[in-house]
Design a protein around this motif. Structure first.
Motif, short mmCIF file in Angstrom:
data_model
loop_
_atom_site.label_atom_id
_atom_site.label_comp_id
_atom_site.label_asym_id
_atom_site.label_seq_id
_atom_site.Cartn_x
_atom_site.Cartn_y
_atom_site.Cartn_z
N ALA A 1 -26.88 9.33 -13.10
CA ALA A 1 -26.66 9.66 -14.52
C ALA A 1 -25.73 8.64 -15.15
CB ALA A 1 -26.09 11.07 -14.64
N ALA A 2 -24.69 8.24 -14.42
CA ALA A 2 -23.75 7.25 -14.95
C ALA A 2 -24.44 5.92 -15.17
CB ALA A 2 -22.58 7.09 -13.99
N LEU A 3 -25.28 5.52 -14.23
CA LEU A 3 -25.94 4.22 -14.31
C LEU A 3 -26.73 4.06 -15.60
CD1 LEU A 3 -26.54 1.56 -12.78
CD2 LEU A 3 -28.51 2.73 -11.75
N THR A 4 -27.30 5.12 -16.09
CA THR A 4 -28.11 5.07 -17.30
C THR A 4 -27.31 4.60 -18.50
OG1 THR A 4 -29.56 6.83 -16.48
CG2 THR A 4 -29.57 6.43 -18.85
N ASP A 5 -26.07 5.08 -18.62
CA ASP A 5 -25.31 4.85 -19.85
C ASP A 5 -24.10 3.94 -19.70
OD1 ASP A 5 -26.95 6.38 -21.53
OD2 ASP A 5 -25.99 8.23 -20.88
N LEU A 6 -23.80 3.48 -18.49
CA LEU A 6 -22.71 2.52 -18.36
C LEU A 6 -23.11 1.18 -18.97
CD1 LEU A 6 -21.47 3.26 -14.73
CD2 LEU A 6 -20.19 3.63 -16.85
N PRO A 7 -22.15 0.42 -19.47
CA PRO A 7 -22.49 -0.86 -20.12
C PRO A 7 -23.01 -1.89 -19.13
CG PRO A 7 -20.11 -0.61 -19.95
CD PRO A 7 -20.71 0.71 -19.54
#
Length: 457
Positions: free
Chosen positions: A185-191
């Motif tokens: 989930a983090a990977l989707t929205d991290l810069p």
């Protein structure tokens, strides 16, 4: 009671080393129970609180990985480190308590952000996504460390105090499933970070897609998903964001090198050179622990090459049971090596080498030996020449000792590869298989009736 619900808990929020102005403000204190997230101006202070809690795990995590294993021998007077050095670990050990507290402080604030941030109007969608992604990554990281340190741990997904005061342990496998879900989930929205980016401080301090993938590569390795471990490590190596440092000694003596993928920084106000769990204080000032004779021999071997710069010898320290050797990786506030590196690029080569070896990819340009020799070349050490799978895997284990010594990974490596009993029983007559997990801190057992202790403690 889980540590983070105590009203007395204070997290020091201090300026992280960064080019971002908001993270260079004067230190302020924040009561966890008084976290406020009601308007857009509240987002950055709470975000800093999250990074500060995350940073608080680093030192006790290094202690877990290095002091539980065969890297140190006790040389001082503190009971906590005598227990770890002599392998007579108890549930009242302060370092065990400190890591547990750091894990659940991080989880608490990560949960707080995920609960409250969606309710705050006026926050840009980009900020909302990034801060939420950072919270998910750090909750995943905390649970990963918790599961591999303590085994089954509480899966805390709320800030509701009555719930968290009486929460039982969740199976390690389920915790690890939650870790991967948080990472994805983090990977989707991290810069994203552009290839060739030269902003090494920001690249290593703040969460981005590549350092999230690096954490995932370690996850897949531990889970024995060799194909995905190889694939994800290859993605990180090939990104061009991080590059191997030319001289290994720079990794010992400098903060924020081009090789650092995830690093927690400190300043004059919160330097880890002081305190019961500070690495410089333990290794240098008090010499509470010293490098074991075994790791001294390994690091000074021909195969280690220049990686013996991790440790240093002084004739003045050579007396009694003191072998005169000191760990040099963790300096004081006045030195340029007082940070703690959590992941660096060399580990990605080691992950890929191990994953490839496990899949029978041993030699050739895309084989495990080639990856090991990248690091051997950098260290000016002789090339690895073995070709049998068992020998290559042992070469990977040794290479992780040379390359990652005193970076908090040895104990976890021995346990995950089922090598702990063989290595540690030879190292200490007090070693017992129960030490393959740390005990749940005794005070947590006393305050939470739903928590049960690990066997043997």
């Amino acid at each position: 009671m889980i540590r983070f619900v105590r009203y007395s808990l204070v997290i020091a929020i201090l300026g992280l080393a960064s080019c971002e102005q908001v993270l260079n403000k004067e230190p302020v204190a924040l009561l966890v129970d008084d976290l406020v997230l009601n308007e857009p101006n509240d987002v950055q202070p709470v975000r800093i609180g999250l990074y500060s809690a995350f940073r608080g795990m680093a030192s006790p995590n290094m202690i877990a990985g290095d002091f539980t294993a065969d890297y140190i021998q006790h040389n001082g007077t503190f009971t906590d480190y005598r227990e770890l050095g002599t392998k007579q670990i108890t549930a009242t050990n302060g370092a065990i308590d400190a890591l547990w507290g750091g894990i659940y402080n991080t989880i608490y604030i990560a949960n707080f952000i995920q609960e409250k941030l969606p309710l705050v109007s006026g926050v840009s969608e980009a900020t909302r996504k990034q801060v939420t992604a950072e919270a998910k990554f750090m909750r995943g990281w905390a649970n990963f460390i918790g599961a591999y340190t303590y085994g089954d741990i509480p899966n805390v997904t709320t800030t509701d105090q009555p719930t968290n005061r009486n929460i039982a342990r969740t199976a390690k496998a389920d915790i690890l499933t939650a870790v991967l879900a948080d990472y994805k989930a983090a990977l989707t929205d991290l810069p994203s970070v552009a290839s060739g980016s030269t902003d090494v401080t920001t690249n290593a301090t703040y969460m981005n897609k590549i350092n999230c993938q690096a954490a995932m590569a370690r996850y897949y390795l531990y889970m024995k998903n060799w194909a995905l471990a190889e694939q994800t490590a290859t993605t990180v190596i090939g990104s061009g964001v991080y590059t191997l440092q030319t001289n290994y000694s720079d990794l010992v003596l400098r903060d924020f090198t081009a090789e650092s993928i995830l690093e927690v920084g400190y300043n004059l106000s919160d330097d880890p050179g002081t305190g019961n769990f500070s690495l410089n204080n333990l290794f240098v000032s008090r010499r509470e622990v010293i490098p074991s004779n075994q790791v001294v021999a390994a690091l000074n071997s021909t195969e280690s090459g220049t990686r013996n710069s991790t440790i240093g010898f002084s004739i003045q320290n050579l007396k009694g049971n003191d072998n005169g050797w000191t760990v040099l990786k963790y300096g004081t506030a006045s030195e340029d090596n007082n940070n703690i590196v959590l992941i660096r690029l060399a580990e990605m080569y080691l992950i890929r080498a191990e994953a490839r070896a496990q899949q029978g990819k041993l030699t050739g340009a895309n084989g495990a030996v080639a990856d090991l020799n990248v690091l051997r070349t950098r260290a000016k050490a002789p090339a690895v020449s073995v070709t049998a799978q068992a020998d290559v895997l042992l070469a990977v284990e040794r290479e992780r000792v040379y390359e990652l010594a005193f970076e908090g990974q040895r104990w976890y490596d021995l346990v995950r590869t089922a090598r702990a009993q063989a290595v540690m029983s030879a190292f200490s007559p007090n070693w017992n298989s129960r030490y393959e997990v740390w005990p749940i801190p005794q005070r947590e057992i006393q305050q939470n009736p739903s928590l049960k202790q690990n066997p043997g403690y």
